[in-house]
Design a protein around this motif. Sequence first.
Motif, PDB file in Angstrom:
ATOM      1  N   ARG A 119      21.666 -97.758  -2.244  1.00 49.71           N
ATOM      2  CA  ARG A 119      21.448 -97.198  -1.029  1.00 49.71           C
ATOM      3  C   ARG A 119      21.453 -95.623  -0.775  1.00 49.71           C
ATOM      4  N   LEU A 120      22.197 -95.185  -1.753  1.00 51.51           N
ATOM      5  CA  LEU A 120      22.707 -93.635  -1.806  1.00 51.51           C
ATOM      6  C   LEU A 120      22.108 -92.936  -3.128  1.00 51.51           C
ATOM      7  N   THR A 121      22.329 -91.758  -2.844  1.00 51.56           N
ATOM      8  CA  THR A 121      21.611 -90.824  -4.089  1.00 51.56           C
ATOM      9  C   THR A 121      22.594 -90.777  -5.162  1.00 51.56           C
ATOM     10  N   ASP A 122      22.242 -90.414  -6.442  1.00 55.59           N
ATOM     11  CA  ASP A 122      22.925 -90.465  -7.499  1.00 55.59           C
ATOM     12  C   ASP A 122      23.860 -89.083  -7.366  1.00 55.59           C
ATOM     13  N   LYS A 123      23.936 -88.427  -6.314  1.00 53.86           N
ATOM     14  CA  LYS A 123      24.860 -87.352  -6.282  1.00 53.86           C
ATOM     15  C   LYS A 123      26.175 -87.478  -5.319  1.00 53.86           C
ATOM     16  N   VAL A 124      26.167 -88.814  -4.981  1.00 58.49           N
ATOM     17  CA  VAL A 124      27.267 -89.296  -4.008  1.00 58.49           C
ATOM     18  C   VAL A 124      28.538 -89.772  -4.780  1.00 58.49           C
ATOM     19  N   LEU A 151      33.479 -96.449   4.132  1.00 59.82           N
ATOM     20  CA  LEU A 151      33.471 -95.027   4.669  1.00 59.82           C
ATOM     21  C   LEU A 151      32.480 -94.033   4.181  1.00 59.82           C
ATOM     22  N   LEU A 152      31.535 -93.601   4.925  1.00 58.97           N
ATOM     23  CA  LEU A 152      30.538 -92.807   4.259  1.00 58.97           C
ATOM     24  C   LEU A 152      30.610 -91.216   4.893  1.00 58.97           C
ATOM     25  N   SER A 205      20.223 -91.354   3.456  1.00 58.78           N
ATOM     26  CA  SER A 205      21.037 -91.453   2.155  1.00 58.78           C
ATOM     27  C   SER A 205      21.128 -89.987   1.650  1.00 58.78           C
ATOM     28  N   ASP A 206      20.252 -88.990   1.909  1.00 61.46           N
ATOM     29  CA  ASP A 206      20.442 -87.885   1.381  1.00 61.46           C
ATOM     30  C   ASP A 206      21.385 -86.925   2.267  1.00 61.46           C
ATOM     31  N   GLU A 207      21.954 -87.558   3.378  1.00 64.73           N
ATOM     32  CA  GLU A 207      22.737 -86.785   4.051  1.00 64.73           C
ATOM     33  C   GLU A 207      24.353 -87.161   3.432  1.00 64.73           C
ATOM     34  N   VAL A 208      24.444 -88.292   3.004  1.00 63.57           N
ATOM     35  CA  VAL A 208      25.705 -88.759   2.454  1.00 63.57           C
ATOM     36  C   VAL A 208      26.285 -88.082   1.274  1.00 63.57           C
TER      37      VAL A 208
END
Length: 184
Positions: A154-159, A178-179, A123-126
């Motif tokens: 499933r993702l970080t708040d920065k996405v 799409l990620l 998740s931190d790569e997205v």
Amino acid sequence: MTARHIDATDKTDGSHVVKILWNENDSERELTVRMPAAGTDATDRVDVDLLPVPEEDPATTMDDAVAALEGFLGNNKYIHIDGDDVRSVCAGALTTVIRVESGSSTGIVEALDGRFHDSSVASDEVTGAIIAIEGPKSLQLSDATAIVGGVQKRLTDKVEIIWGLNFTDEDVLRATVLLAIQQK
């Protein structure tokens, strides 16, 4: 007019390239999608550079991405995603595709959880996500937001997340995500 695609593969390295065309503001617009051949480095600029999905045929990944993008860019959407949205999320990143279908938003969220787990994407790569939701006209906005919330958790708040909704005449509910993944 709805979006359409043409196969634009002309690479000798084995990469598969598709151009998606649609009309927007009285002019034809275009997105380029590429599935690079194994072991090749991308040197040309494209709008969406796909990552292979583990244990999935690259042609299936390409087909899912093209179908989702054609769906995003059509004119008959309730909540619309445009080409600039796709470019802002996918520019300079590698993109993976997760596509699921179910009879309910709960089933979609559960299926997405499983596919996220199997994708081996941290998740931190997205860096961004585009979510296309397609379902029957009886679909409630709360169902769509539950699907978006399922992805968001499933993702970080920065996405950056952009989502769209399209009503269909089918009873099945589909979600394509799409990620965008940071390049290493």
